[in-house]
Motif scaffolding. Structure first.
Motif, PDB file in Angstrom:
ATOM      1  N   ASP A 172       0.716  -1.396   0.003  1.00  0.00           N
ATOM      2  CA  ASP A 172      -0.100   0.004  -0.115  1.00  0.00           C
ATOM      3  C   ASP A 172       1.125   1.111  -0.034  1.00  0.00           C
ATOM      4  OD1 ASP A 172       0.743  -0.779   2.602  1.00  0.00           O
ATOM      5  OD2 ASP A 172      -1.399  -0.980   3.456  1.00  0.00           O
ATOM      6  N   ILE A 173       0.337   2.199  -0.618  1.00  0.00           N
ATOM      7  CA  ILE A 173       0.874   3.569  -0.645  1.00  0.00           C
ATOM      8  C   ILE A 173      -0.063   4.562   0.274  1.00  0.00           C
ATOM      9  CG2 ILE A 173       2.361   3.058  -2.630  1.00  0.00           C
ATOM     10  CD1 ILE A 173       0.117   5.050  -4.061  1.00  0.00           C
ATOM     11  N   HIS A 174       0.604   5.713   0.977  1.00  0.00           N
ATOM     12  CA  HIS A 174      -0.107   6.492   1.498  1.00  0.00           C
ATOM     13  C   HIS A 174      -0.174   8.000   1.060  1.00  0.00           C
ATOM     14  CE1 HIS A 174       0.329   3.128   4.697  1.00  0.00           C
ATOM     15  NE2 HIS A 174      -0.841   3.483   4.785  1.00  0.00           N
ATOM     16  N   GLU A 175       1.043   8.281   0.435  1.00  0.00           N
ATOM     17  CA  GLU A 175       1.270   9.627  -0.332  1.00  0.00           C
ATOM     18  C   GLU A 175       1.382   9.449  -1.725  1.00  0.00           C
ATOM     19  OE1 GLU A 175       3.669  12.244   2.108  1.00  0.00           O
ATOM     20  OE2 GLU A 175       3.767  10.615   3.511  1.00  0.00           O
ATOM     21  N   ALA A 176       0.959  10.344  -2.589  1.00  0.00           N
ATOM     22  CA  ALA A 176       1.146  10.216  -3.891  1.00  0.00           C
ATOM     23  C   ALA A 176       2.480  10.218  -4.621  1.00  0.00           C
ATOM     24  CB  ALA A 176       0.463  11.434  -4.527  1.00  0.00           C
ATOM     25  N   TRP A 177       3.652  10.646  -3.839  1.00  0.00           N
ATOM     26  CA  TRP A 177       4.919  10.854  -4.389  1.00  0.00           C
ATOM     27  C   TRP A 177       5.367   9.320  -4.394  1.00  0.00           C
ATOM     28  CZ3 TRP A 177       8.845   8.710  -1.261  1.00  0.00           C
ATOM     29  CH2 TRP A 177       8.609   8.710   0.066  1.00  0.00           C
ATOM     30  N   GLN A 178       4.956   8.363  -3.544  1.00  0.00           N
ATOM     31  CA  GLN A 178       5.511   7.117  -3.217  1.00  0.00           C
ATOM     32  C   GLN A 178       4.879   6.269  -4.544  1.00  0.00           C
ATOM     33  OE1 GLN A 178       3.205   5.906   0.582  1.00  0.00           O
ATOM     34  NE2 GLN A 178       4.918   7.019   1.737  1.00  0.00           N
ATOM     35  N   ALA A 179       4.004   6.531  -5.221  1.00  0.00           N
ATOM     36  CA  ALA A 179       3.487   5.721  -6.373  1.00  0.00           C
ATOM     37  C   ALA A 179       4.459   5.299  -7.360  1.00  0.00           C
ATOM     38  CB  ALA A 179       2.367   6.211  -6.947  1.00  0.00           C
ATOM     39  N   VAL A 180       5.282   6.283  -7.857  1.00  0.00           N
ATOM     40  CA  VAL A 180       6.399   5.918  -8.788  1.00  0.00           C
ATOM     41  C   VAL A 180       7.493   4.927  -8.343  1.00  0.00           C
ATOM     42  CG1 VAL A 180       8.197   6.807 -10.346  1.00  0.00           C
ATOM     43  CG2 VAL A 180       6.038   7.980 -10.199  1.00  0.00           C
ATOM     44  N   PRO A 181       7.985   5.168  -7.005  1.00  0.00           N
ATOM     45  CA  PRO A 181       9.034   4.188  -6.803  1.00  0.00           C
ATOM     46  C   PRO A 181       8.381   2.831  -6.483  1.00  0.00           C
ATOM     47  CG  PRO A 181       8.718   5.791  -5.103  1.00  0.00           C
ATOM     48  CD  PRO A 181       8.149   6.252  -6.282  1.00  0.00           C
ATOM     49  N   VAL A 182       7.348   2.781  -5.740  1.00  0.00           N
ATOM     50  CA  VAL A 182       6.554   1.329  -5.743  1.00  0.00           C
ATOM     51  C   VAL A 182       5.983   0.841  -6.830  1.00  0.00           C
ATOM     52  CG1 VAL A 182       4.679   0.595  -4.207  1.00  0.00           C
ATOM     53  CG2 VAL A 182       5.896   2.476  -3.277  1.00  0.00           C
TER      54      VAL A 182
END
Length: 250
Positions: free
Chosen positions: A79-89
């Motif tokens: 899971d991701i909690h912040e938008a900036w995490q989407a690309v690396p995840v």
């Protein structure tokens, strides 16, 4: 169509725990012909107490998840909690999960959708199945190729959840893949002296009831010794009981 099964520990506690669970999932896949997706969180950003264990963080956590993917050949969900995490995840995992409390966060949904990976949106505790039309629309309009929805119960009074299984057929009108989160639905949020409580005894019943209502998949948080788990200890299913339950479901 194969059922979608997601399983793994609530949070990344150690490399040893990930190896133990992943090896068991591979074993089940070989015997049952399933394709279980491995799940673990690198950061539990919504813990009840500031003193609660959160995980190793995004950098170390993604390295550990990537290692599991390479060693065991399992698909990965986190899971991701912040938008900036989407690309690396999105560079590591196969499925990006949107936590229930955040399912209306437009920027988060858009960022997840733009990765091109499957987006699993958990239904908020304060929404109905029909309300999930709008998060789905946001993700699809942002370019998501595949959107799943997950039922995880609704708030019912203080520190408790109730599952309205009618949400499952309602959400199947929106997307073809609707998953039952069998372990989070037995939570008692914040109801255990600064941490979330619950009752794992009801996990099998949650799974079987969801099947009766048409669920196309199941989500289980599992742990070899759940009472010693560092997050959601009361709700996680014993790892050695997972295969028997899967046999009943499939």
């Amino acid at each position: 169509m194969k059922s979608t099964i997601i399983a793994g520990p609530c949070v990344i506690e150690s490399a040893e725990l990930l190896d133990t669970v992943a090896a068991k999932l591979v074993d089940i896949n070989q015997r049952q012909g399933t394709d279980i997706i491995f799940k673990a969180s690198f950061d539990k950003a919504n813990r009840t107490s500031i003193n609660s264990f959160r995980g190793p963080g995004i950098d170390h956590g993604l390295l550990m998840l990537s290692d599991i993917k390479q060693k065991y050949g399992l698909r990965i969900l986190t899971d991701i909690h912040e938008a900036w995490q989407a690309v690396p995840v999105g560079q590591v995992v196969d499925v990006l999960q949107i936590p229930a409390f955040l399912c209306r966060q437009t920027d988060l949904l858009i960022a997840a959708a733009k990765t091109g990976k499957t987006v699993n949106i958990k239904k908020a505790q304060f929404l109905s199945g029909q309300d999930m039309r709008y998060p789905v629309e946001k993700a699809r309009e942002a370019g998501a190729k595949e959107v799943w929805l997950t039922e995880r119960g609704n708030m019912m009074g203080y520190n408790n959840l109730v599952v309205d299984f009618r949400n499952i057929p309602d959400m199947l009108e929106l997307v073809p893949t609707v998953i039952m989160d069998c372990t989070h639905s037995v939570q008692r949020p914040g109801g255990a002296n600064g941490k979330t409580g619950g009752d794992r005894r009801y996990v099998p019943q949650m799974a079987l009831a969801a099947k009766a209502f048409g669920a196309t998949g199941w989500f289980f948080e599992v742990h070899p010794t759940p009472d010693q788990g560092l997050s959601d200890a009361a709700n996680m299913l014993e790892l050695d009981k997972l295969e028997t339950l899967i046999e009943k479901l499939i």
